[in-house]
Design a protein around this motif. Structure first.
Motif, PDB file in Angstrom:
ATOM      1  N   UNK A  91       0.814  -1.230   0.000  1.00 33.86           N
ATOM      2  CA  UNK A  91       0.000   0.000   0.000  1.00 33.86           C
ATOM      3  C   UNK A  91       0.839   1.268   0.000  1.00 33.86           C
ATOM      4  N   UNK A  92       1.969   1.248   0.712  1.00 32.35           N
ATOM      5  CA  UNK A  92       2.798   2.443   0.786  1.00 32.35           C
ATOM      6  C   UNK A  92       3.517   2.700  -0.532  1.00 32.35           C
ATOM      7  N   UNK A  93       3.995   1.636  -1.167  1.00 37.16           N
ATOM      8  CA  UNK A  93       4.598   1.788  -2.491  1.00 37.16           C
ATOM      9  C   UNK A  93       3.586   2.386  -3.456  1.00 37.16           C
ATOM     10  N   UNK A  94       2.352   1.911  -3.390  1.00 34.11           N
ATOM     11  CA  UNK A  94       1.348   2.367  -4.356  1.00 34.11           C
ATOM     12  C   UNK A  94       0.863   3.785  -4.090  1.00 34.11           C
ATOM     13  N   UNK A  95       1.043   4.275  -2.868  1.00 37.95           N
ATOM     14  CA  UNK A  95       0.706   5.676  -2.606  1.00 37.95           C
ATOM     15  C   UNK A  95       1.666   6.604  -3.356  1.00 37.95           C
ATOM     16  N   UNK A 127      -8.859 -11.644   7.435  1.00 40.80           N
ATOM     17  CA  UNK A 127      -9.026 -10.335   6.811  1.00 40.80           C
ATOM     18  C   UNK A 127      -7.784  -9.933   6.025  1.00 40.80           C
ATOM     19  N   UNK A 128      -6.633 -10.356   6.499  1.00 46.64           N
ATOM     20  CA  UNK A 128      -5.381 -10.091   5.794  1.00 46.64           C
ATOM     21  C   UNK A 128      -5.403 -10.743   4.409  1.00 46.64           C
ATOM     22  N   UNK A 129      -5.806 -12.004   4.359  1.00 47.92           N
ATOM     23  CA  UNK A 129      -5.875 -12.720   3.079  1.00 47.92           C
ATOM     24  C   UNK A 129      -6.903 -12.084   2.153  1.00 47.92           C
ATOM     25  N   UNK A 130      -8.075 -11.739   2.705  1.00 51.61           N
ATOM     26  CA  UNK A 130      -9.103 -11.111   1.878  1.00 51.61           C
ATOM     27  C   UNK A 130      -8.672  -9.752   1.349  1.00 51.61           C
ATOM     28  N   UNK A 131      -8.042  -8.950   2.227  1.00 49.01           N
ATOM     29  CA  UNK A 131      -7.566  -7.642   1.787  1.00 49.01           C
ATOM     30  C   UNK A 131      -6.483  -7.737   0.744  1.00 49.01           C
ATOM     31  N   UNK A 132      -5.575  -8.703   0.906  1.00 51.89           N
ATOM     32  CA  UNK A 132      -4.506  -8.859  -0.080  1.00 51.89           C
ATOM     33  C   UNK A 132      -5.066  -9.296  -1.430  1.00 51.89           C
ATOM     34  N   UNK A 133      -6.004 -10.231  -1.421  1.00 54.51           N
ATOM     35  CA  UNK A 133      -6.612 -10.671  -2.685  1.00 54.51           C
ATOM     36  C   UNK A 133      -7.331  -9.500  -3.361  1.00 54.51           C
ATOM     37  N   UNK A 134      -8.067  -8.701  -2.584  1.00 58.82           N
ATOM     38  CA  UNK A 134      -8.758  -7.531  -3.147  1.00 58.82           C
ATOM     39  C   UNK A 134      -7.762  -6.520  -3.689  1.00 58.82           C
ATOM     40  N   UNK A 135      -6.623  -6.373  -3.019  1.00 58.24           N
ATOM     41  CA  UNK A 135      -5.595  -5.446  -3.502  1.00 58.24           C
ATOM     42  C   UNK A 135      -5.066  -5.895  -4.860  1.00 58.24           C
ATOM     43  N   UNK A 136      -4.867  -7.201  -5.022  1.00 55.68           N
ATOM     44  CA  UNK A 136      -4.412  -7.705  -6.315  1.00 55.68           C
ATOM     45  C   UNK A 136      -5.424  -7.469  -7.421  1.00 55.68           C
ATOM     46  N   UNK A 137      -6.702  -7.707  -7.134  1.00 53.89           N
ATOM     47  CA  UNK A 137      -7.749  -7.520  -8.148  1.00 53.89           C
ATOM     48  C   UNK A 137      -7.903  -6.052  -8.524  1.00 53.89           C
ATOM     49  N   UNK A 155      -9.771   4.184  -5.942  1.00 56.32           N
ATOM     50  CA  UNK A 155     -10.554   4.254  -4.712  1.00 56.32           C
ATOM     51  C   UNK A 155     -10.739   2.847  -4.137  1.00 56.32           C
ATOM     52  N   UNK A 156     -11.086   1.894  -4.999  1.00 55.30           N
ATOM     53  CA  UNK A 156     -11.255   0.512  -4.547  1.00 55.30           C
ATOM     54  C   UNK A 156      -9.936  -0.067  -4.039  1.00 55.30           C
ATOM     55  N   UNK A 157      -8.838   0.298  -4.687  1.00 54.96           N
ATOM     56  CA  UNK A 157      -7.525  -0.169  -4.247  1.00 54.96           C
ATOM     57  C   UNK A 157      -7.192   0.381  -2.858  1.00 54.96           C
ATOM     58  N   UNK A 158      -7.552   1.628  -2.604  1.00 60.42           N
ATOM     59  CA  UNK A 158      -7.343   2.198  -1.276  1.00 60.42           C
ATOM     60  C   UNK A 158      -8.153   1.476  -0.211  1.00 60.42           C
ATOM     61  N   UNK A 159      -9.387   1.105  -0.555  1.00 64.37           N
ATOM     62  CA  UNK A 159     -10.223   0.363   0.398  1.00 64.37           C
ATOM     63  C   UNK A 159      -9.618  -1.006   0.697  1.00 64.37           C
ATOM     64  N   UNK A 160      -9.083  -1.678  -0.327  1.00 67.00           N
ATOM     65  CA  UNK A 160      -8.442  -2.978  -0.121  1.00 67.00           C
ATOM     66  C   UNK A 160      -7.206  -2.837   0.771  1.00 67.00           C
ATOM     67  N   UNK A 161      -6.447  -1.764   0.559  1.00 63.48           N
ATOM     68  CA  UNK A 161      -5.273  -1.521   1.408  1.00 63.48           C
ATOM     69  C   UNK A 161      -5.681  -1.344   2.860  1.00 63.48           C
ATOM     70  N   UNK A 204       2.191  -0.650 -16.045  1.00 59.16           N
ATOM     71  CA  UNK A 204       3.009  -1.629 -15.345  1.00 59.16           C
ATOM     72  C   UNK A 204       3.185  -1.282 -13.870  1.00 59.16           C
ATOM     73  N   UNK A 205       3.052   0.001 -13.496  1.00 59.41           N
ATOM     74  CA  UNK A 205       3.208   0.362 -12.085  1.00 59.41           C
ATOM     75  C   UNK A 205       2.097  -0.260 -11.237  1.00 59.41           C
ATOM     76  N   UNK A 206       0.986  -0.602 -11.843  1.00 57.01           N
ATOM     77  CA  UNK A 206      -0.097  -1.288 -11.139  1.00 57.01           C
ATOM     78  C   UNK A 206      -0.068  -2.797 -11.372  1.00 57.01           C
ATOM     79  N   UNK A 207       0.203  -3.204 -12.598  1.00 63.36           N
ATOM     80  CA  UNK A 207       0.179  -4.631 -12.931  1.00 63.36           C
ATOM     81  C   UNK A 207       1.268  -5.407 -12.208  1.00 63.36           C
ATOM     82  N   UNK A 208       2.363  -4.730 -11.843  1.00 66.89           N
ATOM     83  CA  UNK A 208       3.442  -5.429 -11.145  1.00 66.89           C
ATOM     84  C   UNK A 208       2.981  -5.959  -9.790  1.00 66.89           C
ATOM     85  N   UNK A 209       1.913  -5.381  -9.248  1.00 67.97           N
ATOM     86  CA  UNK A 209       1.406  -5.856  -7.954  1.00 67.97           C
ATOM     87  C   UNK A 209       0.817  -7.259  -8.025  1.00 67.97           C
TER      88      UNK A 209
END
Length: 476
Positions: free
Chosen positions: A35-39, A90-100, A119-125, A182-187
């Motif tokens: 999340x911090x890298x993506x900010x 919740x960690x697993x669910x949040x990480x999966x949502x972050x990837x999607x 916005x959705x990526x921020x919520x997943x983070x 690629x800055x997003x797809x690399x995640x």
């Protein structure tokens, strides 16, 4: 196990394997970095995104602000839900949502689709990150916890700097014609690796006495943060319309209402979203106050330097990112030495770090004054290295101070409060120092606007140093 905050018993129930192994620590730290890298990763990619998607400045600011605001608004709720339903789950669910959501960002067909995905990526983070600190708090103790918190601080600080460096490299690489995407797809591959590791290595922990979600508190906290962050991040680009001033005027009212609701719930024996009794912990209260000026200055500096080097000094994304490499390298190695220094000198290292950071900012300002616009890795190296060392002596220690007295049963709430304070401060830094810099540039020129902004950040560093004198001498 029973622990107490403000005379209220709070119990924490670990899962069947409560100890956090080395592999588990690596996994949660990997998740903390994302999340911090993506900010910060989009800072150097914004010009390319704007050209490719034909987006104006206000929409591009939403690409940054939409992520940051959603992240800040939902962090405390994410911590509470982890306490309630299980942090590993919740960690697993949040990480999966972050990837999607990262995939959705990378495939966004237009600017507004990218904003929605961010916005959705921020919520997943916000679902994922509070579980990291909560798991460390609940599944480690003693010297092992001190080492884990030191590594968390090192990871957090390095991630913020590495985000801009990595962003520049990925945009310039343009692999398979992906450009900024690629800055997003690399995640995505990183998240897949993280999910596999987490399923095997991260223990389940949760509060033994599950506490229901505080609906009124959640809504009021969201309203208060939105009322503050939305106008500050969008006001300048939008021309400061009436709604921005009305929103800022509503902030103290919403914040006051939130505090009143939480205090009433706490006094009646209920469990509010942010228990006011938690702030009776001196270490937490004083540490949070220090996070504000530090994080505001940090994010503002990163944003302003990215703009100044690309628009003013004419550097491309890669040189602009690599100019911060000395700061990142020195930050990382100094962070590793932090636990030993704290064990010997206590929290005095925070004050020493503030002095070093101030000297580093002065050297960066001197380089800009003497060499502008010929700035790069060589000219910024001395200041960046000294500033990086100073920051590394502050951030990891402040993290440890904030959470040192929080009982394991409220680890999710404590980490959510700390992460929210930091994230809101990061967003404020971009909004305030970024707005100051961009507003001064047409009148003073970019070099002098940069010098003024560095001076304002220097005032924040002095504030941090003075506040460090009030920290408890020893860290638990």
């Amino acid at each position: 196990m029973t622990e107490t905050v403000a005379s209220r018993p709070v119990r924490s129930r670990p899962g069947p394997s409560a100890a956090l192994s080395g592999a588990g620590l690596f996994t949660v730290l990997l998740a903390a970095a994302l999340p911090l890298v993506d900010f910060f990763i989009v800072n150097v990619a914004l010009p390319t995104i704007g050209r490719d998607l034909h987006a104006g400045e206000s929409v591009l600011e939403l690409v940054v602000a939409g992520y940051g605001v959603a992240y800040a608004v939902l962090l405390v709720l994410g911590g509470r839900l982890g306490d309630l339903f299980g942090r590993r789950r919740f960690f697993l669910g949040g990480m999966a949502a972050f990837g999607l959501t990262s995939l959705a960002c990378g495939l966004a067909p237009d600017a507004w689709s990218l904003v929605a995905a961010r916005v959705a990526q921020g919520a997943a983070s916000a679902a994922m990150l509070p579980q990291v600190l909560a798991t460390i708090q609940a599944a480690t103790s003693g010297a092992r916890r001190a080492k884990a918190m030191g590594l968390y601080g090192a990871t957090a600080g390095l991630s913020m700097v590495a985000g801009q460096i990595l962003g520049g490299l990925l945009v310039a690489a343009d692999l398979w014609g992906t450009g900024w995407r690629l800055v997003f797809l690399v995640n995505v591959p990183v998240v897949l690796l993280g999910l596999v590791l987490a399923a095997r290595t991260v223990p389940e922990t949760r509060s033994q006495a599950p506490e229901p979600v505080d609906g009124p508190g959640t809504v009021l906290l969201a309203v208060a943060l939105l009322a503050l962050l939305a106008p500050l991040t969008e006001g300048r680009a939008a021309g400061w319309p009436l709604w921005t001033w009305l929103s800022l005027a509503a902030f103290p009212l919403a914040a006051g209402a939130f505090y009143a609701v939480e205090r009433r719930a706490d006094r009646r024996g209920r469990t509010p979203l942010v228990p006011p009794s938690l702030f009776e912990l001196v270490s937490l209260r004083r540490g949070l106050v220090m996070i504000l000026p530090f994080s505001i200055g940090f994010s503002g500096f990163m944003f302003v330097v990215a703009v100044a080097l690309q628009r003013g000094a004419g550097l491309g994304p890669v040189p602009a990112g690599l100019a911060l490499a000395p700061l990142a390298v020195v930050f990382f190695f100094t962070s590793l030495a932090g636990p030993r220094l704290v064990a010997r000198y206590g929290t005095r290292v925070v004050g020493a770090g503030a002095v070093l950071q101030g000297i580093g900012l002065g050297l960066i300002g001197l380089a800009a004054w003497r060499s502008w616009p010929d700035l790069g890795v060589v000219s910024l190296l001395p200041g960046g290295a000294v500033a990086g060392a100073g920051q590394a002596l502050q951030l990891p220690v402040i993290y440890r101070v904030v959470l040192s007295e929080v009982p394991a049963g409220r680890a999710g709430v404590g980490s959510g409060v700390m992460s929210t304070t930091q994230q809101a401060s990061l967003a404020l830094g971009v909004a305030t120092l970024g707005t100051l810099f961009l507003s001064l540039t047409p009148h003073l020129g970019m070099r002098d606007a940069l010098l003024v902004t560095l001076g304002v950040q220097g005032v924040g560093v002095v504030v941090t140093g003075v506040l460090s004198l009030r920290l408890p001498r020893l860290v638990g």
